[in-house]
Design a protein around this motif. Structure first.
Motif, PDB file in Angstrom:
ATOM      1  N   GLY A 216       9.174   4.436 -42.458  1.00 41.13           N
ATOM      2  CA  GLY A 216       8.466   3.902 -41.306  1.00 41.13           C
ATOM      3  C   GLY A 216       7.513   4.962 -40.793  1.00 41.13           C
ATOM      4  O   GLY A 216       7.420   6.058 -41.364  1.00 41.13           O
ATOM      5  N   ILE A 217       6.806   4.630 -39.731  1.00 35.80           N
ATOM      6  CA  ILE A 217       5.867   5.594 -39.149  1.00 35.80           C
ATOM      7  C   ILE A 217       6.150   5.699 -37.659  1.00 35.80           C
ATOM      8  O   ILE A 217       6.256   4.678 -36.971  1.00 35.80           O
ATOM      9  CB  ILE A 217       4.398   5.160 -39.379  1.00 35.80           C
ATOM     10  CG1 ILE A 217       4.139   4.923 -40.872  1.00 35.80           C
ATOM     11  CG2 ILE A 217       3.441   6.231 -38.841  1.00 35.80           C
ATOM     12  CD1 ILE A 217       2.688   4.643 -41.217  1.00 35.80           C
ATOM     13  N   LEU A 218       6.308   6.940 -37.198  1.00 39.17           N
ATOM     14  CA  LEU A 218       6.454   7.181 -35.767  1.00 39.17           C
ATOM     15  C   LEU A 218       5.062   7.490 -35.217  1.00 39.17           C
ATOM     16  O   LEU A 218       4.344   8.325 -35.774  1.00 39.17           O
ATOM     17  CB  LEU A 218       7.393   8.379 -35.543  1.00 39.17           C
ATOM     18  CG  LEU A 218       7.744   8.671 -34.089  1.00 39.17           C
ATOM     19  CD1 LEU A 218       8.686   7.596 -33.534  1.00 39.17           C
ATOM     20  CD2 LEU A 218       8.386  10.052 -33.957  1.00 39.17           C
ATOM     21  N   LYS A 219       4.682   6.772 -34.149  1.00 41.23           N
ATOM     22  CA  LYS A 219       3.335   6.971 -33.596  1.00 41.23           C
ATOM     23  C   LYS A 219       3.437   7.199 -32.096  1.00 41.23           C
ATOM     24  O   LYS A 219       4.274   6.570 -31.432  1.00 41.23           O
ATOM     25  CB  LYS A 219       2.460   5.723 -33.815  1.00 41.23           C
ATOM     26  CG  LYS A 219       2.290   5.327 -35.275  1.00 41.23           C
ATOM     27  CD  LYS A 219       1.409   4.079 -35.403  1.00 41.23           C
ATOM     28  CE  LYS A 219       1.198   3.698 -36.852  1.00 41.23           C
ATOM     29  NZ  LYS A 219       0.376   2.479 -37.018  1.00 41.23           N
ATOM     30  N   THR A 220       2.567   8.052 -31.565  1.00 39.57           N
ATOM     31  CA  THR A 220       2.503   8.138 -30.104  1.00 39.57           C
ATOM     32  C   THR A 220       1.954   6.803 -29.599  1.00 39.57           C
ATOM     33  O   THR A 220       1.115   6.173 -30.257  1.00 39.57           O
ATOM     34  CB  THR A 220       1.581   9.288 -29.626  1.00 39.57           C
ATOM     35  OG1 THR A 220       0.315   9.144 -30.267  1.00 39.57           O
ATOM     36  CG2 THR A 220       2.166  10.645 -29.952  1.00 39.57           C
ATOM     37  N   ARG A 221       2.469   6.371 -28.441  1.00 35.06           N
ATOM     38  CA  ARG A 221       2.001   5.078 -27.913  1.00 35.06           C
ATOM     39  C   ARG A 221       0.556   5.160 -27.472  1.00 35.06           C
ATOM     40  O   ARG A 221      -0.188   4.194 -27.565  1.00 35.06           O
ATOM     41  CB  ARG A 221       2.896   4.633 -26.746  1.00 35.06           C
ATOM     42  CG  ARG A 221       4.150   3.910 -27.238  1.00 35.06           C
ATOM     43  CD  ARG A 221       5.141   3.636 -26.117  1.00 35.06           C
ATOM     44  NE  ARG A 221       4.573   2.860 -25.023  1.00 35.06           N
ATOM     45  CZ  ARG A 221       5.279   2.481 -23.956  1.00 35.06           C
ATOM     46  NH1 ARG A 221       6.566   2.798 -23.884  1.00 35.06           N
ATOM     47  NH2 ARG A 221       4.710   1.789 -22.998  1.00 35.06           N
ATOM     48  N   ARG A 222       0.166   6.334 -26.977  1.00 32.77           N
ATOM     49  CA  ARG A 222      -1.193   6.486 -26.427  1.00 32.77           C
ATOM     50  C   ARG A 222      -1.933   7.615 -27.136  1.00 32.77           C
ATOM     51  O   ARG A 222      -1.332   8.491 -27.737  1.00 32.77           O
ATOM     52  CB  ARG A 222      -1.127   6.811 -24.926  1.00 32.77           C
ATOM     53  CG  ARG A 222      -0.320   5.812 -24.114  1.00 32.77           C
ATOM     54  CD  ARG A 222      -0.340   6.180 -22.648  1.00 32.77           C
ATOM     55  NE  ARG A 222      -1.625   5.838 -22.077  1.00 32.77           N
ATOM     56  CZ  ARG A 222      -1.907   4.670 -21.503  1.00 32.77           C
ATOM     57  NH1 ARG A 222      -0.982   3.739 -21.403  1.00 32.77           N
ATOM     58  NH2 ARG A 222      -3.098   4.420 -21.016  1.00 32.77           N
ATOM     59  N   ASP A 223      -3.258   7.571 -27.010  1.00 35.06           N
ATOM     60  CA  ASP A 223      -4.138   8.680 -27.396  1.00 35.06           C
ATOM     61  C   ASP A 223      -4.206   8.998 -28.887  1.00 35.06           C
ATOM     62  O   ASP A 223      -4.758  10.026 -29.269  1.00 35.06           O
ATOM     63  CB  ASP A 223      -3.777   9.986 -26.649  1.00 35.06           C
ATOM     64  CG  ASP A 223      -4.055   9.860 -25.164  1.00 35.06           C
ATOM     65  OD1 ASP A 223      -4.960   9.092 -24.807  1.00 35.06           O
ATOM     66  OD2 ASP A 223      -3.338  10.507 -24.377  1.00 35.06           O
ATOM     67  N   GLY A 224      -3.635   8.185 -29.732  1.00 32.85           N
ATOM     68  CA  GLY A 224      -3.744   8.453 -31.164  1.00 32.85           C
ATOM     69  C   GLY A 224      -5.034   7.851 -31.717  1.00 32.85           C
ATOM     70  O   GLY A 224      -5.495   6.830 -31.231  1.00 32.85           O
ATOM     71  N   TYR A 225      -5.633   8.492 -32.684  1.00 33.19           N
ATOM     72  CA  TYR A 225      -6.763   7.906 -33.399  1.00 33.19           C
ATOM     73  C   TYR A 225      -6.935   8.647 -34.713  1.00 33.19           C
ATOM     74  O   TYR A 225      -6.507   9.792 -34.854  1.00 33.19           O
ATOM     75  CB  TYR A 225      -8.071   7.957 -32.575  1.00 33.19           C
ATOM     76  CG  TYR A 225      -8.591   9.361 -32.360  1.00 33.19           C
ATOM     77  CD1 TYR A 225      -8.042  10.171 -31.373  1.00 33.19           C
ATOM     78  CD2 TYR A 225      -9.603   9.886 -33.162  1.00 33.19           C
ATOM     79  CE1 TYR A 225      -8.502  11.467 -31.190  1.00 33.19           C
ATOM     80  CE2 TYR A 225     -10.059  11.184 -32.973  1.00 33.19           C
ATOM     81  CZ  TYR A 225      -9.504  11.967 -31.998  1.00 33.19           C
ATOM     82  OH  TYR A 225      -9.948  13.254 -31.836  1.00 33.19           O
ATOM     83  N   ASP A 226      -7.549   7.961 -35.690  1.00 38.68           N
ATOM     84  CA  ASP A 226      -7.793   8.558 -37.009  1.00 38.68           C
ATOM     85  C   ASP A 226      -6.544   9.256 -37.572  1.00 38.68           C
ATOM     86  O   ASP A 226      -6.626  10.364 -38.102  1.00 38.68           O
ATOM     87  CB  ASP A 226      -8.962   9.555 -36.951  1.00 38.68           C
ATOM     88  CG  ASP A 226     -10.310   8.847 -36.883  1.00 38.68           C
ATOM     89  OD1 ASP A 226     -10.360   7.627 -37.149  1.00 38.68           O
ATOM     90  OD2 ASP A 226     -11.313   9.509 -36.564  1.00 38.68           O
ATOM     91  N   GLY A 227      -5.399   8.600 -37.439  1.00 42.53           N
ATOM     92  CA  GLY A 227      -4.177   9.128 -38.042  1.00 42.53           C
ATOM     93  C   GLY A 227      -3.518  10.242 -37.225  1.00 42.53           C
ATOM     94  O   GLY A 227      -2.458  10.749 -37.595  1.00 42.53           O
ATOM     95  N   LYS A 228      -4.138  10.630 -36.084  1.00 40.13           N
ATOM     96  CA  LYS A 228      -3.532  11.692 -35.264  1.00 40.13           C
ATOM     97  C   LYS A 228      -2.387  11.085 -34.453  1.00 40.13           C
ATOM     98  O   LYS A 228      -2.448   9.930 -34.066  1.00 40.13           O
ATOM     99  CB  LYS A 228      -4.577  12.306 -34.328  1.00 40.13           C
ATOM    100  CG  LYS A 228      -5.655  13.076 -35.076  1.00 40.13           C
ATOM    101  CD  LYS A 228      -6.585  13.795 -34.109  1.00 40.13           C
ATOM    102  CE  LYS A 228      -7.614  14.628 -34.844  1.00 40.13           C
ATOM    103  NZ  LYS A 228      -8.571  13.826 -35.623  1.00 40.13           N
ATOM    104  N   GLY A 229      -1.361  11.905 -34.198  1.00 40.12           N
ATOM    105  CA  GLY A 229      -0.210  11.407 -33.444  1.00 40.12           C
ATOM    106  C   GLY A 229       0.642  10.457 -34.269  1.00 40.12           C
ATOM    107  O   GLY A 229       1.229   9.517 -33.727  1.00 40.12           O
ATOM    108  N   GLN A 230       0.723  10.682 -35.600  1.00 35.38           N
ATOM    109  CA  GLN A 230       1.535   9.831 -36.477  1.00 35.38           C
ATOM    110  C   GLN A 230       2.356  10.705 -37.435  1.00 35.38           C
ATOM    111  O   GLN A 230       1.847  11.680 -37.955  1.00 35.38           O
ATOM    112  CB  GLN A 230       0.635   8.911 -37.316  1.00 35.38           C
ATOM    113  CG  GLN A 230      -0.203   7.987 -36.479  1.00 35.38           C
ATOM    114  CD  GLN A 230      -0.828   6.882 -37.306  1.00 35.38           C
ATOM    115  OE1 GLN A 230      -0.523   6.704 -38.473  1.00 35.38           O
ATOM    116  NE2 GLN A 230      -1.701   6.125 -36.681  1.00 35.38           N
ATOM    117  N   TRP A 231       3.589  10.276 -37.660  1.00 33.04           N
ATOM    118  CA  TRP A 231       4.475  11.013 -38.556  1.00 33.04           C
ATOM    119  C   TRP A 231       5.228  10.027 -39.449  1.00 33.04           C
ATOM    120  O   TRP A 231       5.844   9.077 -38.956  1.00 33.04           O
ATOM    121  CB  TRP A 231       5.497  11.849 -37.761  1.00 33.04           C
ATOM    122  CG  TRP A 231       4.833  12.842 -36.865  1.00 33.04           C
ATOM    123  CD1 TRP A 231       4.521  14.140 -37.165  1.00 33.04           C
ATOM    124  CD2 TRP A 231       4.375  12.622 -35.506  1.00 33.04           C
ATOM    125  NE1 TRP A 231       3.893  14.730 -36.093  1.00 33.04           N
ATOM    126  CE2 TRP A 231       3.787  13.830 -35.072  1.00 33.04           C
ATOM    127  CE3 TRP A 231       4.385  11.537 -34.638  1.00 33.04           C
ATOM    128  CZ2 TRP A 231       3.229  13.972 -33.793  1.00 33.04           C
ATOM    129  CZ3 TRP A 231       3.822  11.670 -33.375  1.00 33.04           C
ATOM    130  CH2 TRP A 231       3.258  12.887 -32.969  1.00 33.04           C
TER     131      TRP A 231
END
Ligand code: AMP
Length: 351
Positions: free
Chosen positions: A139-154
Protein backbone atom coordinates in the motif's frame (compact mmCIF):
# COMPACT_ATOMS: atom_id res chain seq x y z
CA UNK A 1 -18.11 39.36 -18.02
CA UNK A 2 -14.58 40.67 -17.70
CA UNK A 3 -14.06 43.24 -20.46
CA UNK A 4 -10.96 43.28 -22.69
CA UNK A 5 -8.23 45.19 -20.90
CA UNK A 6 -9.38 43.72 -17.58
CA UNK A 7 -7.05 42.23 -15.01
CA UNK A 8 -6.95 38.59 -13.93
CA UNK A 9 -5.38 37.81 -10.57
CA UNK A 10 -3.57 34.49 -10.21
CA UNK A 11 -2.68 32.99 -6.83
CA UNK A 12 0.56 31.06 -7.35
CA UNK A 13 3.61 31.93 -9.38
CA UNK A 14 4.63 28.74 -11.21
CA UNK A 15 4.50 27.48 -14.78
CA UNK A 16 0.74 26.96 -14.75
CA UNK A 17 0.32 30.66 -13.94
CA UNK A 18 2.81 31.50 -16.67
CA UNK A 19 0.83 29.59 -19.30
CA UNK A 20 -2.47 31.01 -18.01
CA UNK A 21 -1.02 34.52 -18.31
CA UNK A 22 0.07 33.84 -21.89
CA UNK A 23 -3.45 32.67 -22.81
CA UNK A 24 -4.97 35.67 -21.01
CA UNK A 25 -2.75 38.06 -22.97
CA UNK A 26 -4.08 36.65 -26.24
CA UNK A 27 -7.60 37.56 -25.14
CA UNK A 28 -6.59 41.10 -24.23
CA UNK A 29 -6.29 40.67 -20.47
CA UNK A 30 -3.35 41.41 -18.24
CA UNK A 31 -2.44 39.32 -15.22
CA UNK A 32 -1.44 40.09 -11.67
CA UNK A 33 0.45 37.32 -9.88
CA UNK A 34 0.32 36.78 -6.10
CA UNK A 35 3.01 34.54 -4.65
CA UNK A 36 5.12 34.38 -1.48
CA UNK A 37 8.14 33.34 -3.58
CA UNK A 38 10.20 36.19 -5.00
CA UNK A 39 11.29 34.05 -7.95
CA UNK A 40 8.17 33.57 -10.08
CA UNK A 41 8.11 32.33 -13.67
CA UNK A 42 4.48 33.47 -13.89
CA UNK A 43 5.35 37.03 -12.84
CA UNK A 44 7.79 37.21 -15.76
CA UNK A 45 4.90 36.97 -18.22
CA UNK A 46 2.52 39.19 -16.22
CA UNK A 47 2.04 42.92 -15.79
CA UNK A 48 1.91 42.99 -12.00
CA UNK A 49 3.31 41.00 -9.12
CA UNK A 50 2.48 41.02 -5.43
CA UNK A 51 5.07 39.11 -3.43
CA UNK A 52 3.56 38.52 0.02
CA UNK A 53 2.73 35.66 2.40
CA UNK A 54 -0.55 33.76 1.88
CA UNK A 55 -1.66 34.96 5.31
CA UNK A 56 -1.16 38.70 4.65
CA UNK A 57 -4.80 39.82 4.67
CA UNK A 58 -4.06 43.42 3.68
CA UNK A 59 -1.91 42.35 0.72
CA UNK A 60 -4.55 39.82 -0.40
CA UNK A 61 -7.36 42.38 -0.16
CA UNK A 62 -5.40 45.02 -2.09
CA UNK A 63 -4.50 42.43 -4.71
CA UNK A 64 -8.13 41.35 -5.20
CA UNK A 65 -9.25 45.00 -5.35
CA UNK A 66 -6.87 45.52 -8.28
CA UNK A 67 -8.28 42.51 -10.21
CA UNK A 68 -11.58 41.88 -12.03
CA UNK A 69 -11.44 38.18 -11.15
CA UNK A 70 -8.99 36.04 -9.15
CA UNK A 71 -8.10 32.42 -9.86
CA UNK A 72 -5.45 29.98 -8.58
CA UNK A 73 -2.82 27.79 -10.14
CA UNK A 74 -1.48 26.26 -6.92
CA UNK A 75 -3.66 23.95 -4.93
CA UNK A 76 -2.01 24.38 -1.55
CA UNK A 77 -2.98 28.04 -1.11
CA UNK A 78 -4.27 28.28 2.50
CA UNK A 79 -8.05 28.57 2.30
CA UNK A 80 -8.92 30.56 5.46
CA UNK A 81 -7.37 33.90 4.37
CA UNK A 82 -9.26 33.62 1.06
CA UNK A 83 -12.61 34.24 2.76
CA UNK A 84 -11.83 37.99 2.59
CA UNK A 85 -11.66 37.88 -1.22
CA UNK A 86 -14.20 35.11 -1.89
CA UNK A 87 -16.50 37.15 -4.16
CA UNK A 88 -13.61 37.65 -6.62
CA UNK A 89 -12.57 33.99 -6.71
CA UNK A 90 -13.16 31.45 -9.48
CA UNK A 91 -13.20 28.53 -8.95
CA UNK A 92 -14.85 28.89 -5.53
CA UNK A 93 -12.42 28.08 -2.64
CA UNK A 94 -14.62 25.12 -1.60
CA UNK A 95 -12.93 23.25 -4.47
CA UNK A 96 -9.52 24.00 -2.94
CA UNK A 97 -10.74 22.99 0.50
CA UNK A 98 -11.92 19.62 -0.81
CA UNK A 99 -8.84 18.87 -2.91
CA UNK A 100 -6.33 19.87 -0.23
CA UNK A 101 -7.20 16.99 2.09
CA UNK A 102 -6.97 13.49 0.62
CA UNK A 103 -9.45 12.13 3.16
CA UNK A 104 -12.04 14.84 2.52
CA UNK A 105 -11.53 14.48 -1.23
CA UNK A 106 -12.07 10.71 -1.23
CA UNK A 107 -15.18 10.93 0.98
CA UNK A 108 -16.61 13.67 -1.22
CA UNK A 109 -16.04 11.70 -4.43
CA UNK A 110 -17.39 8.49 -2.85
CA UNK A 111 -20.51 10.42 -1.89
CA UNK A 112 -21.03 11.16 -5.58
CA UNK A 113 -20.69 7.49 -6.55
CA UNK A 114 -16.94 7.43 -7.32
CA UNK A 115 -14.66 4.53 -6.43
CA UNK A 116 -11.32 5.43 -4.77
CA UNK A 117 -8.68 2.86 -3.78
CA UNK A 118 -9.32 1.22 -0.40
CA UNK A 119 -8.17 3.72 2.25
CA UNK A 120 -7.97 4.46 5.96
CA UNK A 121 -7.05 7.60 7.90
CA UNK A 122 -3.94 7.09 10.05
CA UNK A 123 -2.82 9.23 12.97
CA UNK A 124 -0.61 6.87 14.97
CA UNK A 125 1.78 3.97 14.36
CA UNK A 126 -0.44 1.38 16.12
CA UNK A 127 -3.26 2.49 13.82
CA UNK A 128 -1.06 1.98 10.78
CA UNK A 129 0.03 -1.46 11.95
CA UNK A 130 -3.60 -2.48 12.58
CA UNK A 131 -4.78 -1.09 9.23
CA UNK A 132 -2.00 -2.84 7.27
CA UNK A 133 -2.92 -6.04 9.10
CA UNK A 134 -6.58 -5.58 8.11
CA UNK A 135 -6.20 -4.16 4.57
CA UNK A 136 -2.96 -5.92 3.68
CA UNK A 137 0.17 -4.75 1.87
CA UNK A 138 1.45 -3.44 -0.45
CA UNK A 139 0.00 0.00 0.00
CA UNK A 140 1.02 3.64 0.03
CA UNK A 141 1.09 5.91 3.05
CA UNK A 142 0.43 9.53 2.05
CA UNK A 143 0.24 12.77 3.97
CA UNK A 144 -3.34 14.02 3.86
CA UNK A 145 -2.24 17.54 2.96
CA UNK A 146 0.49 19.34 1.04
CA UNK A 147 1.70 16.39 -1.03
CA UNK A 148 2.44 16.80 -4.73
CA UNK A 149 4.56 15.12 -7.41
CA UNK A 150 5.04 12.04 -5.25
CA UNK A 151 6.23 14.05 -2.21
CA UNK A 152 4.86 12.98 1.17
CA UNK A 153 4.38 9.34 0.03
CA UNK A 154 5.91 6.12 1.30
CA UNK A 155 5.53 2.60 -0.08
CA UNK A 156 4.54 0.02 2.52
CA UNK A 157 5.58 -3.32 1.02
CA UNK A 158 5.13 -5.52 4.06
CA UNK A 159 3.67 -5.42 7.57
CA UNK A 160 7.26 -5.00 8.77
CA UNK A 161 7.53 -1.69 6.84
CA UNK A 162 4.53 -0.44 8.83
CA UNK A 163 6.41 -1.16 12.07
CA UNK A 164 9.69 0.35 10.87
CA UNK A 165 8.44 3.57 9.26
CA UNK A 166 8.70 6.85 11.15
CA UNK A 167 5.36 8.55 10.67
CA UNK A 168 5.50 12.21 9.58
CA UNK A 169 4.32 14.87 12.05
CA UNK A 170 1.08 15.22 10.11
CA UNK A 171 -2.13 13.26 9.54
CA UNK A 172 -1.77 10.55 6.89
CA UNK A 173 -3.86 8.16 4.89
CA UNK A 174 -3.06 4.55 3.95
CA UNK A 175 -4.15 3.49 0.46
CA UNK A 176 -4.23 -0.04 -0.89
CA UNK A 177 -1.93 -0.42 -3.89
CA UNK A 178 -3.99 -0.38 -7.10
CA UNK A 179 -2.95 -2.87 -9.79
CA UNK A 180 -3.82 -0.66 -12.72
CA UNK A 181 -3.57 -1.30 -16.46
CA UNK A 182 -3.05 2.40 -17.18
CA UNK A 183 -3.50 5.89 -15.77
CA UNK A 184 -5.53 8.70 -17.29
CA UNK A 185 -7.07 12.01 -16.38
CA UNK A 186 -10.38 13.62 -17.22
CA UNK A 187 -10.00 17.34 -17.80
CA UNK A 188 -13.11 19.46 -18.14
CA UNK A 189 -14.04 23.09 -18.25
CA UNK A 190 -17.24 24.39 -16.67
CA UNK A 191 -18.56 27.82 -17.57
CA UNK A 192 -20.35 30.32 -15.37
CA UNK A 193 -23.64 29.14 -16.91
CA UNK A 194 -22.91 25.50 -15.93
CA UNK A 195 -21.96 24.27 -19.41
CA UNK A 196 -19.39 21.46 -19.22
CA UNK A 197 -16.94 20.45 -21.97
CA UNK A 198 -14.32 17.68 -21.88
CA UNK A 199 -11.02 17.28 -23.64
CA UNK A 200 -9.98 13.85 -24.83
CA UNK A 201 -8.19 11.91 -22.13
CA UNK A 202 -4.49 11.22 -22.52
CA UNK A 203 -2.79 8.10 -21.20
CA UNK A 204 -0.45 9.23 -18.43
CA UNK A 205 2.80 7.61 -17.34
CA UNK A 206 4.30 8.55 -13.98
CA UNK A 207 7.86 7.93 -12.88
CA UNK A 208 8.70 8.27 -9.20
CA UNK A 209 5.28 9.80 -8.57
CA UNK A 210 5.84 12.56 -11.18
CA UNK A 211 4.07 12.77 -14.52
CA UNK A 212 6.56 11.76 -17.24
CA UNK A 213 4.34 11.71 -20.34
CA UNK A 214 0.78 12.06 -21.65
CA UNK A 215 -0.09 10.39 -24.95
CA UNK A 216 -3.10 10.44 -27.26
CA UNK A 217 -4.99 8.58 -28.46
CA UNK A 218 -5.32 6.65 -25.21
CA UNK A 219 -5.61 2.85 -25.24
CA UNK A 220 -8.87 0.96 -25.75
CA UNK A 221 -8.81 0.06 -22.02
CA UNK A 222 -9.11 3.75 -21.17
CA UNK A 223 -11.66 4.64 -23.86
CA UNK A 224 -13.92 1.87 -22.56
CA UNK A 225 -14.26 3.54 -19.14
CA UNK A 226 -14.22 7.14 -20.20
CA UNK A 227 -17.94 7.80 -20.08
CA UNK A 228 -18.13 6.56 -16.46
CA UNK A 229 -15.13 8.68 -15.46
CA UNK A 230 -16.52 11.75 -17.22
CA UNK A 231 -19.89 11.31 -15.54
CA UNK A 232 -18.17 11.39 -12.15
CA UNK A 233 -16.03 14.41 -13.09
CA UNK A 234 -19.13 16.34 -14.19
CA UNK A 235 -20.89 15.44 -10.91
CA UNK A 236 -17.87 16.75 -8.97
CA UNK A 237 -17.84 20.00 -10.98
CA UNK A 238 -21.59 20.51 -10.58
CA UNK A 239 -21.57 19.71 -6.86
CA UNK A 240 -18.82 22.29 -6.29
CA UNK A 241 -20.54 24.90 -8.48
CA UNK A 242 -17.19 24.88 -10.24
CA UNK A 243 -16.06 27.54 -12.73
CA UNK A 244 -12.91 26.89 -14.76
CA UNK A 245 -10.77 23.86 -15.60
CA UNK A 246 -10.98 20.85 -13.29
CA UNK A 247 -8.92 17.64 -13.44
CA UNK A 248 -9.67 14.19 -12.04
CA UNK A 249 -6.97 11.51 -12.18
CA UNK A 250 -7.92 7.83 -12.51
CA UNK A 251 -6.43 4.36 -12.55
CA UNK A 252 -7.84 2.11 -15.29
CA UNK A 253 -8.54 -1.27 -13.65
CA UNK A 254 -10.55 -4.46 -14.32
CA UNK A 255 -13.27 -3.05 -12.08
CA UNK A 256 -13.48 0.22 -13.97
CA UNK A 257 -12.07 3.69 -13.28
CA UNK A 258 -10.61 4.02 -9.77
CA UNK A 259 -10.48 7.65 -8.65
CA UNK A 260 -6.99 8.73 -7.57
CA UNK A 261 -7.16 12.48 -6.94
CA UNK A 262 -8.50 15.76 -8.24
CA UNK A 263 -6.82 19.06 -9.02
CA UNK A 264 -8.97 22.22 -9.01
CA UNK A 265 -6.92 23.79 -11.77
CA UNK A 266 -5.31 23.36 -15.15
CA UNK A 267 -3.14 20.25 -15.16
CA UNK A 268 0.20 18.97 -16.45
CA UNK A 269 -1.58 16.11 -18.27
CA UNK A 270 -3.46 18.77 -20.29
CA UNK A 271 -0.43 20.65 -21.61
CA UNK A 272 -0.84 18.87 -24.95
CA UNK A 273 -4.04 20.91 -25.51
CA UNK A 274 -1.94 24.02 -26.34
CA UNK A 275 -1.10 22.63 -29.77
CA UNK A 276 -3.27 19.50 -29.87
CA UNK A 277 -6.75 20.89 -29.21
CA UNK A 278 -8.88 23.55 -30.87
CA UNK A 279 -8.84 25.48 -27.57
CA UNK A 280 -6.22 24.86 -24.87
CA UNK A 281 -7.01 24.20 -21.21
CA UNK A 282 -5.38 27.54 -20.39
CA UNK A 283 -7.51 29.56 -22.80
CA UNK A 284 -10.71 27.82 -21.72
CA UNK A 285 -9.92 28.43 -18.06
CA UNK A 286 -9.53 32.13 -18.80
CA UNK A 287 -12.71 32.13 -20.90
CA UNK A 288 -14.67 30.39 -18.13
CA UNK A 289 -13.60 32.62 -15.26
CA UNK A 290 -14.11 35.76 -17.38
CA UNK A 291 -17.63 34.69 -18.40
CA UNK A 292 -16.79 34.31 -22.10
CA UNK A 293 -18.18 31.55 -24.34
CA UNK A 294 -16.20 28.30 -23.95
CA UNK A 295 -13.99 27.18 -26.84
CA UNK A 296 -14.10 23.94 -28.81
CA UNK A 297 -12.18 21.20 -26.95
CA UNK A 298 -11.80 18.86 -29.96
CA UNK A 299 -8.43 17.18 -30.56
CA UNK A 300 -6.93 18.41 -33.82
CA UNK A 301 -4.12 15.90 -34.44
CA UNK A 302 -3.99 12.15 -34.98
CA UNK A 303 -1.22 11.44 -32.50
CA UNK A 304 0.11 13.58 -29.67
CA UNK A 305 2.84 12.96 -27.11
CA UNK A 306 3.72 15.36 -24.31
CA UNK A 307 6.88 14.66 -22.31
CA UNK A 308 8.06 16.62 -19.33
CA UNK A 309 11.59 18.00 -18.97
CA UNK A 310 12.30 17.21 -15.33
CA UNK A 311 15.28 17.98 -13.14
CA UNK A 312 17.73 18.60 -15.93
CA UNK A 313 19.14 21.80 -17.28
CA UNK A 314 17.01 23.06 -20.12
CA UNK A 315 20.13 24.45 -21.85
CA UNK A 316 20.23 21.85 -24.62
CA UNK A 317 16.46 21.57 -25.05
CA UNK A 318 16.41 23.74 -28.18
CA UNK A 319 17.90 20.79 -30.07
CA UNK A 320 14.48 19.15 -30.25
CA UNK A 321 13.18 22.03 -32.38
CA UNK A 322 14.77 20.59 -35.52
CA UNK A 323 11.98 17.95 -35.59
CA UNK A 324 8.79 18.78 -37.49
CA UNK A 325 5.72 19.00 -35.33
CA UNK A 326 7.78 19.43 -32.17
CA UNK A 327 6.82 22.19 -29.75
CA UNK A 328 9.09 23.20 -26.91
CA UNK A 329 7.91 24.99 -23.78
CA UNK A 330 10.53 26.16 -21.29
CA UNK A 331 9.32 27.65 -18.04
CA UNK A 332 12.30 29.96 -17.52
CA UNK A 333 13.33 28.39 -14.20
CA UNK A 334 16.93 29.29 -13.42
CA UNK A 335 17.91 26.33 -11.29
CA UNK A 336 17.33 22.68 -12.14
CA UNK A 337 16.70 20.43 -9.14
CA UNK A 338 15.85 16.77 -8.93
CA UNK A 339 12.13 16.35 -9.68
CA UNK A 340 11.67 19.98 -10.72
CA UNK A 341 9.55 20.56 -13.83
CA UNK A 342 11.63 22.74 -16.16
CA UNK A 343 9.55 22.51 -19.32
CA UNK A 344 7.76 20.15 -21.66
CA UNK A 345 7.83 19.01 -25.28
CA UNK A 346 4.72 18.25 -27.32
CA UNK A 347 5.06 16.19 -30.48
CA UNK A 348 2.17 16.29 -32.91
CA UNK A 349 1.56 13.97 -35.87
CA UNK A 350 -1.25 14.50 -38.36
CA UNK A 351 -2.90 11.29 -39.64
P1 AMP B 1 -0.55 10.93 -6.38
O1 AMP B 1 0.35 12.07 -6.00
O2 AMP B 1 -1.38 10.43 -5.26
O3 AMP B 1 -1.32 11.19 -7.63
O4 AMP B 1 0.46 9.75 -6.76
C1 AMP B 1 1.40 9.86 -7.81
C2 AMP B 1 1.50 8.55 -8.58
O5 AMP B 1 1.87 7.47 -7.70
C3 AMP B 1 0.19 8.09 -9.21
O6 AMP B 1 -0.07 8.74 -10.43
C4 AMP B 1 0.48 6.60 -9.40
O7 AMP B 1 1.36 6.36 -10.47
C5 AMP B 1 1.19 6.27 -8.08
N1 AMP B 1 0.18 5.91 -7.05
C6 AMP B 1 -0.37 6.76 -6.15
N2 AMP B 1 -1.27 6.12 -5.38
C7 AMP B 1 -1.30 4.83 -5.80
C8 AMP B 1 -2.04 3.67 -5.40
N3 AMP B 1 -2.91 3.70 -4.38
N4 AMP B 1 -1.83 2.52 -6.08
C9 AMP B 1 -0.93 2.47 -7.11
N5 AMP B 1 -0.20 3.53 -7.52
C10 AMP B 1 -0.37 4.70 -6.88
Amino acid sequence: MVQPGGTIGILGGGQLGRMLAMAAAQLGYSCHIYSPDRESVAAETSANFTCAPWTDNAALTNFAAACDVVTYEFENVPVDPLSAIEPSLAPHPRALETAQDRLKEKRFVEGLGGMPAAYAAIDTQPELIAVVDRMGAPGILKTRRDGYDGKGQWRIRTARDAEAIRLPQAPTIYEGFVEFAAEFSVILVRGRDGEVRFWDSAENVHEGGILASSTLPASETISAMLSEARELAAKVANALGYVGVLTLEFFATHEGPVFNEMAPRVHNSGHWTIEGAATSQFENHIRAICGLPLGDTATIAAEIAMTNIIGEDADTAHEVLSGNGTHLHLYGKRHAREGRKMGHITRIAQG
